[in-house]
Motif scaffolding. Sequence first.
Motif, mmCIF file in Angstrom:
data_model
loop_
_atom_site.group_PDB
_atom_site.id
_atom_site.type_symbol
_atom_site.label_atom_id
_atom_site.label_comp_id
_atom_site.label_asym_id
_atom_site.label_seq_id
_atom_site.Cartn_x
_atom_site.Cartn_y
_atom_site.Cartn_z
ATOM 1 N N PHE A 108 20.986 10.414 -31.623
ATOM 2 C CA PHE A 108 20.308 10.981 -30.458
ATOM 3 C C PHE A 108 20.080 12.464 -30.705
ATOM 4 O O PHE A 108 20.948 13.159 -31.226
ATOM 5 C CB PHE A 108 21.178 10.798 -29.208
ATOM 6 C CG PHE A 108 20.468 11.030 -27.903
ATOM 7 C CD1 PHE A 108 19.852 9.985 -27.246
ATOM 8 C CD2 PHE A 108 20.428 12.295 -27.328
ATOM 9 C CE1 PHE A 108 19.198 10.191 -26.032
ATOM 10 C CE2 PHE A 108 19.775 12.516 -26.126
ATOM 11 C CZ PHE A 108 19.158 11.457 -25.472
ATOM 12 N N LEU A 109 18.901 12.962 -30.345
ATOM 13 C CA LEU A 109 18.601 14.388 -30.430
ATOM 14 C C LEU A 109 18.545 14.959 -29.024
ATOM 15 O O LEU A 109 17.837 14.432 -28.149
ATOM 16 C CB LEU A 109 17.284 14.635 -31.156
ATOM 17 C CG LEU A 109 16.942 16.100 -31.450
ATOM 18 C CD1 LEU A 109 16.127 16.228 -32.743
ATOM 19 C CD2 LEU A 109 16.167 16.762 -30.312
ATOM 20 N N ASP A 122 9.821 19.944 -33.742
ATOM 21 C CA ASP A 122 11.003 19.222 -34.204
ATOM 22 C C ASP A 122 11.144 17.878 -33.497
ATOM 23 O O ASP A 122 11.579 16.894 -34.103
ATOM 24 C CB ASP A 122 12.253 20.072 -33.975
ATOM 25 C CG ASP A 122 12.149 21.432 -34.667
ATOM 26 O OD1 ASP A 122 11.764 21.449 -35.853
ATOM 27 O OD2 ASP A 122 12.417 22.445 -34.016
ATOM 28 N N LEU A 123 10.781 17.837 -32.225
ATOM 29 C CA LEU A 123 10.786 16.559 -31.513
ATOM 30 C C LEU A 123 9.760 15.603 -32.105
ATOM 31 O O LEU A 123 10.028 14.404 -32.275
ATOM 32 C CB LEU A 123 10.505 16.779 -30.026
ATOM 33 C CG LEU A 123 11.588 17.484 -29.206
ATOM 34 C CD1 LEU A 123 11.111 17.672 -27.766
ATOM 35 C CD2 LEU A 123 12.883 16.688 -29.222
ATOM 36 N N GLU A 124 8.580 16.150 -32.415
ATOM 37 C CA GLU A 124 7.552 15.311 -33.043
ATOM 38 C C GLU A 124 8.069 14.748 -34.369
ATOM 39 O O GLU A 124 7.877 13.553 -34.667
ATOM 40 C CB GLU A 124 6.282 16.127 -33.281
ATOM 41 C CG GLU A 124 5.524 16.490 -32.027
ATOM 42 C CD GLU A 124 4.234 17.217 -32.343
ATOM 43 O OE1 GLU A 124 3.157 16.610 -32.229
ATOM 44 O OE2 GLU A 124 4.296 18.404 -32.725
ATOM 45 N N ARG A 125 8.711 15.581 -35.138
ATOM 46 C CA ARG A 125 9.253 15.125 -36.426
ATOM 47 C C ARG A 125 10.319 14.053 -36.214
ATOM 48 O O ARG A 125 10.348 13.042 -36.926
ATOM 49 C CB ARG A 125 9.838 16.315 -37.174
ATOM 50 C CG ARG A 125 10.474 15.934 -38.506
ATOM 51 C CD ARG A 125 11.153 17.126 -39.161
ATOM 52 N NE ARG A 125 11.983 16.699 -40.283
ATOM 53 C CZ ARG A 125 12.846 17.475 -40.931
ATOM 54 N NH1 ARG A 125 12.971 18.755 -40.574
ATOM 55 N NH2 ARG A 125 13.577 17.001 -41.927
ATOM 56 N N GLY A 135 16.487 13.591 -25.628
ATOM 57 C CA GLY A 135 16.472 14.045 -24.242
ATOM 58 C C GLY A 135 16.305 15.551 -24.180
ATOM 59 O O GLY A 135 16.578 16.273 -25.144
ATOM 60 N N ILE A 136 15.861 16.033 -23.018
ATOM 61 C CA ILE A 136 15.608 17.455 -22.794
ATOM 62 C C ILE A 136 16.599 17.952 -21.756
ATOM 63 O O ILE A 136 16.660 17.413 -20.644
ATOM 64 C CB ILE A 136 14.170 17.698 -22.295
ATOM 65 C CG1 ILE A 136 13.152 16.868 -23.096
ATOM 66 C CG2 ILE A 136 13.853 19.181 -22.300
ATOM 67 C CD1 ILE A 136 13.080 17.203 -24.551
ATOM 68 N N TYR A 137 17.345 19.023 -22.088
ATOM 69 C CA TYR A 137 18.421 19.445 -21.192
ATOM 70 C C TYR A 137 18.240 20.880 -20.690
ATOM 71 O O TYR A 137 18.735 21.832 -21.267
ATOM 72 C CB TYR A 137 19.781 19.318 -21.887
ATOM 73 C CG TYR A 137 20.930 19.349 -20.901
ATOM 74 C CD1 TYR A 137 21.276 18.210 -20.182
ATOM 75 C CD2 TYR A 137 21.637 20.512 -20.665
ATOM 76 C CE1 TYR A 137 22.305 18.230 -19.260
ATOM 77 C CE2 TYR A 137 22.673 20.544 -19.746
ATOM 78 C CZ TYR A 137 22.995 19.401 -19.046
ATOM 79 O OH TYR A 137 24.024 19.441 -18.124
#
Length: 424
Positions: A108-109, A122-125, A135-137
């Motif tokens: 999980f990122l 980085d999310l796209e990668r 997830g976005i925190y």
Amino acid sequence: MLNRRNFLQQVPPLAGLLLGVLPGLKASNLATKPILLRSSWQTANIGDIGHTPGVLTLLEKYLPGVEVRLWPVNVGDGVEAMLRKRFPKVPILQSPDEVARAFTECGFLLHGSGPQLVARKDLERWVQETGKPYGIYGITFPGVYGFPEERSKFNPVDIGLLSKARFAYFRDSVSLAFAKKNGVNCPIMEFCPDGAFAVDVRNDAAADAFLREHNLEPGKFLCAIPQYRFSPWWELPQKKQAPNDAKRAYNDKMKEQDNAPIREAIIQVVRQTPLKVLLVPENETQVRIGKEMLYDPLPEDVKKNVVWRDHYWLTDEAVSTYIRSAGLFGLEMHSPIMCIAQGVPAIVCRFEEQTSKGAMWRDVGLGDWLFDMDTPGDVAKIVPTVLAMAKDPKAAKAKVEEARKYITQRQRETMAIVKKNLAA
């Protein structure tokens, strides 16, 4: 030969033996892959530094035993040592090979708190190379620092990335509403306190030494922070930014309007209370700004009870200093956040150019301590509010504790969602 029934009977004691031999190995490690935390955006701002230890503290508290690997943008200038001291078990990824290994081994990122969707690429990668969840925190969205015509702009890619996340937490309600209005459709979209509300790094020795040097006694001084409409990052060689003539001209136009009320609050605190005032920077450019806009213009009778910090510092020393203060006020966001995290009163003065992040003060129940520098009625309340905080510390701290209860509740609830998605 060990048959199936005998094997199953032996599994519990074998697992227990394994955990006994390797005490650092928790049961959750056996079931949960590591988390990859993308964070640590820059080092010239103690607030951007503070996002990372804040989120790491929350993960440590609410997801004990789950391995977290930090994938930083920048941990130079002493930040790496500070993080390793507080989180010695957290690997800090330094090379492309370590990042590639993390992409394989982490399940999980987590995009840490920040001024916007900082790690878009980085999310796209992560999505393209792994297909694993993320997830976005706690971000501001769109988080554009600019003139009015620029502030509503965003990269269309962000909409898809936010929508495909397992959860998208926004650190202010204005960002949450903006995301919904512009088509973000994530299964969980809610308010989440900025990760820096959980920061607990400390450097007591440095703080105590500075206070002794400048005759500041714990509990007997307030902190104050200056700012321009746009941080003049072009003044810092490490930023390698060309001067922005339009922003520099606007700073010059607005700097007296914005900093004069802070300066007046300093004057009245010194003249009406026994407290001194310490001028501090949240970002490195504010060292100079503090001298220009707050210290140099002070009347001589006030100046002798005001200390200008003439060099930048790291988040741990800042937190230790804030803990020893009677409160903070000024034109920044994250120093107040770190104060509230430690039970210290803090007043936020803001302007639109800083994005919508200031709205989080209303979101956590501190709207009475939030002032818009373009609203005359708000500006008129700054000095009386600072004086009230200084003269009635008991009431001010009670107000802080109410906000902290809500912040803690949201931290617990949002971390439960993080944990649930790891298990899934």
